[in-house]
Design an enzyme around this catalytic site. Structure first.
Site, PDB file in Angstrom:
ATOM      1  N   SER A 119      40.840  41.568  34.335  1.00 37.91           N
ATOM      2  CA  SER A 119      41.454  40.816  35.425  1.00 37.91           C
ATOM      3  C   SER A 119      42.104  39.542  34.900  1.00 37.91           C
ATOM      4  O   SER A 119      41.897  39.141  33.756  1.00 37.91           O
ATOM      5  CB  SER A 119      40.393  40.446  36.461  1.00 37.91           C
ATOM      6  OG  SER A 119      39.605  39.383  35.952  1.00 37.91           O
ATOM      7  N   LYS A 120      42.869  38.953  35.771  1.00 40.00           N
ATOM      8  CA  LYS A 120      43.564  37.715  35.453  1.00 40.00           C
ATOM      9  C   LYS A 120      42.569  36.648  34.994  1.00 40.00           C
ATOM     10  O   LYS A 120      42.824  35.899  34.069  1.00 40.00           O
ATOM     11  CB  LYS A 120      44.301  37.270  36.713  1.00 40.00           C
ATOM     12  CG  LYS A 120      44.981  35.947  36.625  1.00 40.00           C
ATOM     13  CD  LYS A 120      45.885  35.768  37.824  1.00 40.00           C
ATOM     14  CE  LYS A 120      45.857  34.378  38.431  1.00 40.00           C
ATOM     15  NZ  LYS A 120      45.626  33.287  37.544  1.00 40.00           N
ATOM     16  N   ARG A 121      41.411  36.635  35.651  1.00 39.57           N
ATOM     17  CA  ARG A 121      40.410  35.619  35.297  1.00 39.57           C
ATOM     18  C   ARG A 121      39.887  35.779  33.876  1.00 39.57           C
ATOM     19  O   ARG A 121      39.582  34.812  33.211  1.00 39.57           O
ATOM     20  CB  ARG A 121      39.250  35.655  36.291  1.00 39.57           C
ATOM     21  CG  ARG A 121      39.493  34.810  37.515  1.00 39.57           C
ATOM     22  CD  ARG A 121      38.273  34.770  38.388  1.00 39.57           C
ATOM     23  NE  ARG A 121      37.832  36.117  38.728  1.00 39.57           N
ATOM     24  CZ  ARG A 121      38.355  36.858  39.699  1.00 39.57           C
ATOM     25  NH1 ARG A 121      39.315  36.350  40.447  1.00 39.57           N
ATOM     26  NH2 ARG A 121      37.931  38.074  39.948  1.00 39.57           N
ATOM     27  N   GLY A 126      41.598  36.753  31.370  1.00 34.58           N
ATOM     28  CA  GLY A 126      42.620  36.154  30.525  1.00 34.58           C
ATOM     29  C   GLY A 126      42.462  34.643  30.475  1.00 34.58           C
ATOM     30  O   GLY A 126      42.454  34.044  29.406  1.00 34.58           O
TER      31      GLY A 126
END
Ligand code: GLU
Length: 508
Positions: free
Chosen positions: A264-266, A268
């Site tokens: 997920s973006k988190r 990253g």
């Protein structure tokens, strides 16, 4: 044989996740390998989730990766338009066809009534808390209301939706090209909404209608759509299109580096790598998310690493150009289980491409970076620096971090290193060396190398006595590439100046 036609069908609800790029890539590779067509279709029927800029972002990302579509928005093509919002009027007739053939029905339930139904089923533990072949019989729809009531409600302009009428007791079987046989019993399925009274189709109806009209032969998409696939099979059947139904292939998820769950973006943000191809600025929050392009990745490296996240060539080969990927790709080498994303491996891929790049290209790229940083350097010099330093870095941008000493003489000297290696007699030895270097006609790495070694031999000085001090004088620390190469790039004047300055100022 029918021509292979596949599509990438993103919804413009935000930036494209790297998993989405992988889906596009696999579609592209599959199509090109078979001499087929790759389409881009924008699925923007859900106006509530529409994010301005997302469509452009998606197209720019694909272009950056070199994934070109044969048909799509702007490009056009014989089956356009390729934006669902521009096809809006087309879907109603199919919703009506389903109503008329008894495969779908009108439903008038309010959000409160739907919620009450879910709660009731949960309390009774009488089934899945959903609108399905059981619960629909106690709801407000054209299966339970009389024809006149239904007609009246519609005439009065009451809000309605059109729901698919799933079979009551039937096993739906589909052959997925990656997952094999997938079976679902119809009582597990809810009667999904296909069309709303505002005239908009939902994803399911629009997606199936367009795949049919655009003559799509294979649907290759993320695993998150697998639960929708039985519904899509039913839709093809209900619309009488079963013979034209595409083959399905659901791709495994991209997993977090530790393998626990979807990337997920988190992750990253937390672990310091991009999850988006390009940098993205959220139009609402103004928040910026990093992108592979801006992080200094070559598009070829990004594409290469994505290709291997889920697919394997069956050999040890890891470096593939896009053309080689087209040649090697097949869906039967796509795994069923998720692939862990390894950020270190991602850098390794970029490093491999950095080593392969023509030096001229790197020089040019460095020149641009230098200009942006206000560093004045000749392209020729930058090209040499790239050649000398690229082994040590993963990104062109990193070269500046490691090559700073080329652009400015050391302002201070690494203390710990100096303490260990700068001796009483170092200044004198270095000054002796300068007179030898001064007399060199051709100030090339080779000539310098030779001169230094002759100097050491003639004076009985070991490398350990000369080199560390020389390095400190030229670089300011104990790091960096070969000293003759460094001097070659710095030039005679600058090299001698640095050596003299250190000899004069640095005390043991
Ligand atoms: N619009 C869907 C998405 O955003 C497409 C799914 C599919 O390929 O069927 O992923």
């Amino acid at each position: 044989m029918t021509k292979v036609r596949v599509r990438f069908a993103p919804s413009p609800t935000g930036p494209l996740h790297m998993g989405g790029v992988r889906t596009a890539l696999y579609n592209y590779l599959f199509a090109k390998k078979q001499g087929g067509d790759f389409l881009l279709r924008i699925e923007d029927t859900d106006q509530n989730r529409y994010v301005p800029g997302a469509e452009d972002y998606i197209m720019e990302s694909l272009r950056w990766c070199g994934i070109h579509w044969d048909e799509g928005p702007e490009t056009g093509g014989p089956f356009g338009p390729y934006r669902q919002s521009e096809r809006k009027d087309l879907y109603r007739q199919y919703a009506m066809q389903l109503i008329e053939s008894g495969k779908a029905y009108y439903a008038f339930d309010t959000p409160e009534e739907l919620e009450a139904m879910r709660q009731r089923i949960e309390a009774e533990k009488s089934g899945n808390p959903q609108y399905d072949s059981r619960s629909r019989l106690s709801m407000k729809n054209s299966l339970t209301l009389s024809e006149e009531e239904v007609a009246q409600k519609i005439a009065r302009g009451e809000n309605y939706v059109i729901r698919i009428k799933n079979p009551e007791d039937e096993e739906i079987v589909l052959e997925d090209l990656i997952r094999g046989t997938v079976k679902v019993h119809s009582w597990q399925l809810d009667d999904k909404v296909l069309f709303k009274s505002d005239g908009m189709p939902t994803y399911h109806l629009a997606n199936v209608v367009d795949d049919y009209l655009m003559k799509i032969t294979h649907v290759i998409r993320g695993e998150e759509w697998l639960p929708s696939a039985p519904l899509h099979v039913l839709l093809y059947r209900s619309l009488g299109w079963e013979a034209q139904m595409p083959r399905f292939a659901h791709l495994p998820l991209l997993l977090k580096p530790d393998g626990n769950g979807k990337l997920s973006k988190r992750d990253g943000d937390r672990l310091g790598f991009p999850v988006f191809p390009l940098q993205w600025k959220d139009p609402k929050s103004g928040e910026t998310s990093s992108g592979y392009r801006e992080a200094g990745y070559f598009p070829e490296a990004f594409v290469n690493l994505l290709a291997l996240l889920g697919w394997n060539p069956g050999t040890e080969q890891e470096i593939f150009s896009l053309d080689e990927l087209v040649e090697a790709f097949s869906l039967d080498r796509v795994g069923k289980s998720g692939s862990k994303f390894d950020p270190e491996k991602a850098k390794w891929f970029n490093h491999q491409y950095l080593l392969q790049k023509p030096l001229q290209d790197l020089g040019r790229e460095l020149k641009e970076i230098a200009q942006a940083k206000g560093i004045d350097a000749r392209e020729e010099q930058l090209t040499s620096i790239a050649g000398l330093m690229r082994e040590r870095v993963n990104f062109t941008t990193e070269l500046f971090g490691q090559a700073g000493f080329f652009f400015s003489a050391p302002k201070e000297y690494d203390e710990a290193f100096a303490k260990k290696r700068w001796k009483e007699d170092t200044p004198a030895i270095l000054l002796d060396l300068t007179s030898v270097l001064e007399n060199l006609q051709a100030f090339t790495a080779e000539a310098i190398h030779k001169a230094i070694h002759t100097f050491m031999e003639e004076n009985g000085i070991g490398a350990g006595k000369l080199m560390p001090g020389l390095r400190l004088a030229l670089v300011g620390s104990g790091m960096g590439p070969d000293l003759s190469e460094i001097m070659d790039i710095l030039g005679k004047q600058e090299s001698l100046q640095r050596i003299r300055r250190a000899a004069e100022t640095l005390k043991a």
